[in-house]
Design an enzyme around this catalytic site. Sequence first.
Site, PDB file in Angstrom:
ATOM      1  NE  ARG A  38      34.468  22.149  68.221  1.00 48.09           N
ATOM      2  CZ  ARG A  38      33.345  22.199  67.511  1.00 48.09           C
ATOM      3  NH1 ARG A  38      32.776  23.348  67.284  1.00 48.09           N
ATOM      4  NH2 ARG A  38      32.810  21.102  67.021  1.00 48.09           N
TER       5      ARG A  38
ATOM      6  N   GLY B 179      30.493  24.181  69.352  1.00 42.07           N
ATOM      7  CA  GLY B 179      30.910  25.468  68.796  1.00 42.07           C
ATOM      8  C   GLY B 179      30.541  26.685  69.603  1.00 42.07           C
TER       9      GLY B 179
ATOM     10  CD  GLU C  50      24.444  26.850  66.348  1.00 37.34           C
ATOM     11  OE1 GLU C  50      25.392  26.494  67.077  1.00 37.34           O
ATOM     12  OE2 GLU C  50      23.736  26.051  65.720  1.00 37.34           O
ATOM     13  CG  ASP C  51      29.143  27.498  66.174  1.00 38.43           C
ATOM     14  OD1 ASP C  51      27.972  27.189  65.855  1.00 38.43           O
ATOM     15  OD2 ASP C  51      30.105  26.756  65.912  1.00 38.43           O
TER      16      ASP C  51
ATOM     17  CE  LYS D 293      29.824  29.915  56.367  1.00 37.43           C
ATOM     18  NZ  LYS D 293      30.432  28.675  55.845  1.00 37.43           N
TER      19      LYS D 293
ATOM     20  CG  ASP E 207      34.294  21.882  64.176  1.00 38.13           C
ATOM     21  OD1 ASP E 207      34.457  20.653  64.059  1.00 38.13           O
ATOM     22  OD2 ASP E 207      33.178  22.418  63.999  1.00 38.13           O
TER      23      ASP E 207
ATOM     24  CG  ASP F 254      26.521  26.516  56.967  1.00 34.42           C
ATOM     25  OD1 ASP F 254      26.235  27.122  55.929  1.00 34.42           O
ATOM     26  OD2 ASP F 254      27.513  25.790  57.066  1.00 34.42           O
TER      27      ASP F 254
ATOM     28  CG  PHE G  64      34.853  25.055  55.794  1.00 34.17           C
ATOM     29  CD1 PHE G  64      33.673  24.366  55.966  1.00 34.17           C
ATOM     30  CD2 PHE G  64      35.887  24.847  56.694  1.00 34.17           C
ATOM     31  CE1 PHE G  64      33.514  23.466  57.013  1.00 34.17           C
ATOM     32  CE2 PHE G  64      35.752  23.950  57.744  1.00 34.17           C
ATOM     33  CZ  PHE G  64      34.554  23.260  57.899  1.00 34.17           C
TER      34      PHE G  64
END
Length: 189
Positions: free
Chosen positions: A171, A50, A105-106, A137, A165, A109, A158
């Site tokens: 992506r 990601g 990092e993408d 998030k 992805d 979460d 989501f």
Amino acid sequence: MDRHPLVKKVLVDKVEIDSKIDSLANEVNSYYKNKKVKDNTVVIIGLLKGCIPFMASLIKKFDFQCVIDFMIVSSYGGTLTNIHEPKILHNINTDIKDADVLIVEDIIDTGITLNFMKDYLEKKGAKEVKVITLASKPNKLKTNIKPDWNGFEFGDEFLIGYGLDYQERFRNLPYIAICDTDKLNDWEW
């Protein structure tokens, strides 16, 4: 690129992403500008897959020397939610003993994978481990980890696009969007 039929709503377009990356790069450059780092080089570790769009855009704007390496750490297994403890699938080849490390990092979460990664890299001897993420998030965090630099904050949706992805797809979307998960059960690829 046309909007994909599984995109429910675009949250952040390419122009906003580019602007945010410029701002984040300026902040990171300021941080490392006068910092004494080993061999005058920051080790940048991207968490695949990601991180690729974000990292590719970000590192072009850095004003300092860097060594780039990658890791694959999995805790999703192709599902919509975190299903198991993080597992290293591909490790770095770079010696990070006494190095300043920047994890790219993408999205953060739950924070479980990133918490695992930061601890792992510190145990490998990194002098300092900082984290930059395109998105987070905060409502879903299950650890105390916080990024040192963060682009965007989102809710529980989501997300897909710009590295994010669903089963390795989406992506390459040039924006961040909410995936229409209601359509996934009947979707034919």
